[in-house]
Design a protein around this motif. Structure first.
Motif, mmCIF file in Angstrom:
data_model
loop_
_atom_site.group_PDB
_atom_site.id
_atom_site.type_symbol
_atom_site.label_atom_id
_atom_site.label_comp_id
_atom_site.label_asym_id
_atom_site.label_seq_id
_atom_site.Cartn_x
_atom_site.Cartn_y
_atom_site.Cartn_z
ATOM 1 N N UNK A 61 -19.818 28.109 -43.471
ATOM 2 C CA UNK A 61 -18.991 27.997 -42.276
ATOM 3 C C UNK A 61 -17.521 27.982 -42.653
ATOM 4 N N UNK A 62 -16.726 28.713 -41.890
ATOM 5 C CA UNK A 62 -15.267 28.710 -42.046
ATOM 6 C C UNK A 62 -14.641 28.149 -40.771
ATOM 7 N N UNK A 63 -13.705 27.218 -40.930
ATOM 8 C CA UNK A 63 -12.867 26.770 -39.820
ATOM 9 C C UNK A 63 -11.506 27.415 -40.019
ATOM 10 N N UNK A 93 -15.122 40.133 -43.366
ATOM 11 C CA UNK A 93 -15.449 40.032 -44.787
ATOM 12 C C UNK A 93 -16.232 38.752 -45.081
ATOM 13 N N UNK A 94 -16.001 37.706 -44.293
ATOM 14 C CA UNK A 94 -16.753 36.464 -44.493
ATOM 15 C C UNK A 94 -18.236 36.682 -44.228
ATOM 16 N N UNK A 95 -18.539 37.396 -43.154
ATOM 17 C CA UNK A 95 -19.938 37.663 -42.826
ATOM 18 C C UNK A 95 -20.596 38.482 -43.933
ATOM 19 N N UNK A 96 -19.880 39.477 -44.434
ATOM 20 C CA UNK A 96 -20.414 40.298 -45.521
ATOM 21 C C UNK A 96 -20.630 39.474 -46.790
ATOM 22 N N UNK A 97 -19.879 38.374 -46.913
ATOM 23 C CA UNK A 97 -20.022 37.491 -48.071
ATOM 24 C C UNK A 97 -21.099 36.435 -47.866
ATOM 25 N N UNK A 98 -21.739 36.446 -46.684
ATOM 26 C CA UNK A 98 -22.837 35.514 -46.437
ATOM 27 C C UNK A 98 -22.507 34.326 -45.574
ATOM 28 N N UNK A 99 -21.284 34.258 -45.033
ATOM 29 C CA UNK A 99 -20.902 33.152 -44.147
ATOM 30 C C UNK A 99 -21.618 33.323 -42.810
ATOM 31 N N UNK A 208 -18.457 21.044 -34.522
ATOM 32 C CA UNK A 208 -18.676 22.468 -34.231
ATOM 33 C C UNK A 208 -19.180 23.231 -35.450
ATOM 34 N N UNK A 209 -18.825 22.771 -36.636
ATOM 35 C CA UNK A 209 -19.226 23.483 -37.849
ATOM 36 C C UNK A 209 -20.695 23.273 -38.197
ATOM 37 N N UNK A 210 -21.333 22.278 -37.582
ATOM 38 C CA UNK A 210 -22.711 21.956 -37.963
ATOM 39 C C UNK A 210 -23.700 21.909 -36.801
ATOM 40 N N UNK A 211 -23.228 21.662 -35.585
ATOM 41 C CA UNK A 211 -24.150 21.421 -34.466
ATOM 42 C C UNK A 211 -24.904 22.694 -34.090
#
Length: 305
Positions: A61-63, A93-99, A208-211
């Motif tokens: 997760x990225x905030x 790019x985050x999604x492509x990195x697995x985020x 929000x990052x975990x729920x």
């Protein structure tokens, strides 16, 4: 075990968020001196950054807090390059990195400038009104399209004015006024304005990052109770252990001052109304602000603000 990555980690909100989150990756423009933690230094958050080489494998997760603030530049092209192009580039790019999840901190300004008594809601038609709020709205739309096409979890948070120790902008100005002046001119101003303590915003962002229910939602972030500028400055004074006397100055004199000085927007942010309905956070996330305004203001004295 996954870790959080926070952009804008050395900013006002980012510092508090990382302090609460603990062991997270902190994206900054400069390497802080004598600072502890895992830092990722990125000189400019535009579309030229090769995030595939920078995002650690254990980030899920990225905030995203970083960006050009509304008062930092008058160059709309530059604001858009960072706040829109840079944001969408990071997300892709985050999604492509697995985020798997992206929490985007937007602005209540996307809702517009309030001119009616009804509180803003996440479902209102967007009405951005300057380069900064237009860039935030465009980034929101772009992220929503990317989320649909690439399948990552997106949460958008639009904070009201954030206050706390060392806060920039209008809150810093109000704190200085309370410290220096025993008399304030807000007794006749009965506006309704929502705010959020930096500690409460950080707590909401972590939620929000975990729920599990957070993805797909837009949350308007506030302490949950609008106050007048008189109540707000009285709360600042109490937090600083200062005594102030409020005297009545008519609204039209504030409006006149704003026109004469060219600071009408600043005056409106102090004496105008901007209330929000932030109940979605409680309904969807079972979240409520952990700190009351009175409690949050006590940190002003302890931090020497």
């Amino acid at each position: 075990m996954s870790r959080l990555m926070v952009t804008g980690a050395t900013g006002f909100v980012g510092r508090h968020l990382c302090q609460i989150a603990g062991n997270c990756y902190r994206v900054t423009r400069h390497q802080p001196r004598e600072a502890e933690g895992s830092f990722i230094v990125v000189p400019e958050l535009d579309s030229s950054v090769n995030w595939s080489r920078l995002i650690p494998k254990d980030v899920e997760c990225i905030v995203h807090l970083a960006g050009i603030a509304h008062n930092a530049s008058s160059d709309e092209d530059y604001v858009r390059r960072i706040n829109v192009d840079g944001t969408l580039h990071l997300a892709e790019q985050a999604v492509l990195a697995g985020v798997k999840r992206f929490v985007f901190v937007s602005s209540i300004g996307v809702n517009g400038q309030q001119t009616v008594e009804a509180p803003f809601t996440p479902y209102d038609r967007a009405s951005p009104f300057n380069a900064y709020t237009r860039s935030k709205h465009e980034a929101e739309l772009g992220l929503q399209n990317l989320s649909e096409s690439m399948g990552f979890e997106l949460i958008i948070v639009r904070p009201t004015l954030v206050y706390g120790p060392d806060a920039p902008g209008n809150f810093g100005l109000l704190t200085k006024l309370v410290k220096r002046l025993p008399v304030l001119p807000f007794a006749s101003i009965h506006n309704r304005r929502d705010f959020i303590a930096v500690q409460n915003l950080a707590d909401l962002l972590i939620t929000c990052s975990t729920h599990k229910n957070a993805p797909g939602h837009i949350f308007l972030a506030s302490d949950g109770r609008p106050v007048s500028i008189k109540q707000f400055t009285n709360a600042i004074a109490k937090g600083l252990d200062r005594k102030v006397v409020q005297i009545p100055v008519p609204q039209f004199l504030f409006d006149m001052l704003g026109r004469v000085t060219g600071r009408s927007s600043v005056i409106n942010q102090l004496t105008g109304s901007l209330a929000v309905n932030s109940s979605d956070a409680e309904i969807v996330l079972n979240w409520s602000a952990p700190y009351t305004m009175a409690k949050a203001m006590t940190f002003l004295k302890s931090k020497g603000s």
